[in-house]
Structures are given as structure tokens and as C-alpha cells.
Enzyme design. Structure first.
Site, mmCIF file in Angstrom:
data_model
loop_
_atom_site.group_PDB
_atom_site.id
_atom_site.type_symbol
_atom_site.label_atom_id
_atom_site.label_comp_id
_atom_site.label_asym_id
_atom_site.label_seq_id
_atom_site.Cartn_x
_atom_site.Cartn_y
_atom_site.Cartn_z
ATOM 1 N N GLY A 187 0.814 -1.087 -0.056
ATOM 2 C CA GLY A 187 0.119 -0.084 -0.131
ATOM 3 C C GLY A 187 0.752 1.335 -0.060
ATOM 4 N N GLN A 209 2.483 9.786 1.406
ATOM 5 C CA GLN A 209 3.764 9.499 1.431
ATOM 6 C C GLN A 209 4.642 9.727 0.412
ATOM 7 O OE1 GLN A 209 2.111 5.399 2.257
ATOM 8 N NE2 GLN A 209 3.903 4.937 3.438
ATOM 9 N N CYS A 244 6.260 0.223 7.162
ATOM 10 C CA CYS A 244 5.858 1.300 6.589
ATOM 11 C C CYS A 244 6.726 1.900 5.565
ATOM 12 C CB CYS A 244 5.339 2.268 7.479
ATOM 13 S SG CYS A 244 4.615 3.765 6.512
ATOM 14 N N LEU A 245 6.324 2.093 4.380
ATOM 15 C CA LEU A 245 7.562 2.686 3.419
ATOM 16 C C LEU A 245 8.007 3.835 3.839
ATOM 17 C CD1 LEU A 245 5.911 1.689 0.019
ATOM 18 C CD2 LEU A 245 7.719 0.258 1.232
ATOM 19 N N HIS A 281 -4.486 0.814 7.642
ATOM 20 C CA HIS A 281 -2.839 1.363 7.822
ATOM 21 C C HIS A 281 -3.073 2.658 6.780
ATOM 22 C CE1 HIS A 281 1.307 1.113 8.076
ATOM 23 N NE2 HIS A 281 1.434 1.659 6.860
ATOM 24 N N GLU A 282 -3.421 2.356 5.368
ATOM 25 C CA GLU A 282 -3.135 3.438 4.515
ATOM 26 C C GLU A 282 -4.353 4.715 4.788
ATOM 27 O OE1 GLU A 282 -0.732 3.504 2.797
ATOM 28 O OE2 GLU A 282 -0.204 1.286 3.037
ATOM 29 N N HIS A 341 -2.648 6.950 7.395
ATOM 30 C CA HIS A 341 -1.792 7.950 6.760
ATOM 31 C C HIS A 341 -2.585 9.226 6.254
ATOM 32 C CE1 HIS A 341 2.068 6.275 6.701
ATOM 33 N NE2 HIS A 341 1.593 5.094 5.875
#
Length: 167
Positions: free
Chosen positions: A41, A46, A90-91, A132-133, A136
Site C-alpha cells: 500500500g 507518503q 511502513c515505506l 493502515h493506509e 496515513h
């Protein structure tokens, strides 16, 4: 981590903006970036865009054949009260993992990349990814949801000590 856009609430997209060349290119670029970094994701904040957009692989066991879902202006509602802790990374916080509590069964309502309303019932891993996304988009990072930092670990340590427990 550290860029202010990650801690701000992203702004919703107007339906009329969704089909613009700029938004469609952003979506394509986000999908490419997610794949390039082997993520499941990626949210617009991000990549420094404060928009309520994320792309994700919402399969139970995503792989190279999984198609990326495009989620715009998401609204999440839990189906019941069941919550489970699970490992997340997480990226935006590379090489860190931790146990995060999430609802196991949700309903996701959003717009797709054509501006059509979609409703997706999601359970387990796909539900975790969507939550999670969406976090963000609200300026929340996964460790903000952790009950304890006892499981916060570097990826190398996770692979050596914790991942064995999942097999």
C-alpha cells in the site's frame, strides 16, 4: 518520517478532479512506486501529496499478479468489535516493524479512479492494509496505534527472531 505532510490530515478530492491528467498520473506513479519498493500500500501523503488517495493490494495473500486498488476519500466502518494485533511496517519508516491492533472486519466505502462509488467488505490482512493506509490520510503512523513499544524492532531483528513465530 519527519516530513510534515505525514502528520497532517489530507484533503478530500472533488469528484471533478479525479479524472484530471494530474491525478491519474499521480495514481499511476503511486502504483509504480508501491511495486518498486515491494509495498502492499501507499498513500498520497507518503509521496508528499496531501490528498485523500491511496493505492493498495487488497488480496489476502498479495503477489505479483495482484491488481492495485485505487481508493479515494475512504470511509471505514468496523463490522463488529473484533480487534487483533498484527505485524506492520511502513515505506515511510523503512526497516522497522511493530505489532499494531486493527479491526479484523471492516467495510470500506470510497471512490475509485473513475470517480465511481465502491464499497468493499474487507477482512484480516486486506482490512489491516486499508486501515493502515487510511491512517496515513489522517496523519497517523502505525506506531501511534501500538499498545506497547516492546515489539518495535528493526526488520533484520524481526526476520531473525519474530518472523519464525508466524510460520
Amino acid at each position: 518520517m519527519g516530513h510534515p505532510v505525514l502528520r497532517e490530515r489530507a484533503r478530500p478530492l472533488d469528484k471533478s478532479d479525479i479524472k484530471s491528467a494530474a491525478i491519474q498520473k499521480l495514481i499511476d506513479d503511486m502504483i509504480d512506486t508501491m511495486h518498486e519498493y515491494h509495498g502492499v500500500g501507499l498513500a498520497a501523503p507518503q509521496v508528499h501529496e496531501g490528498l485523500r488517495v491511496f493505492v493498495a493490494l487488497l488480496d489476502e495473500d498479495p503477489d505479483a499478479k495482484s491488481e492495485a486498488a485505487v481508493i479515494i476519500n475512504p470511509e471505514i466502518a468496523p463490522n463488529g468489535s473484533a480487534v487483533e494485533e498484527g505485524w506492520e511496517g511502513c515505506l515511510s519508516i523503512p526497516d522497522i516493524r511493530g505489532m499494531v491492533p486493527r479491526y479484523t472486519d471492516i467495510r470500506l466505502k470510497a471512490l475509485d479512479r473513475a470517480g465511481r462509488t465502491i464499497e468493499l467488505p474487507l477482512k484480516n490482512f486486506p482490512a489491516r492494509v486499508a486501515q493502515h493506509e487510511t491512517d496515513h490520510l489522517d496523519g497517523v503512523l502505525f506506531f501511534d496505534r501500538m499498545k506497547s513499544f516492546n515489539t518495535l524492532t528493526f526488520l533484520d531483528e524481526y526476520s531473525r527472531f519474530w518472523a519464525k513465530d508466524e510460520d
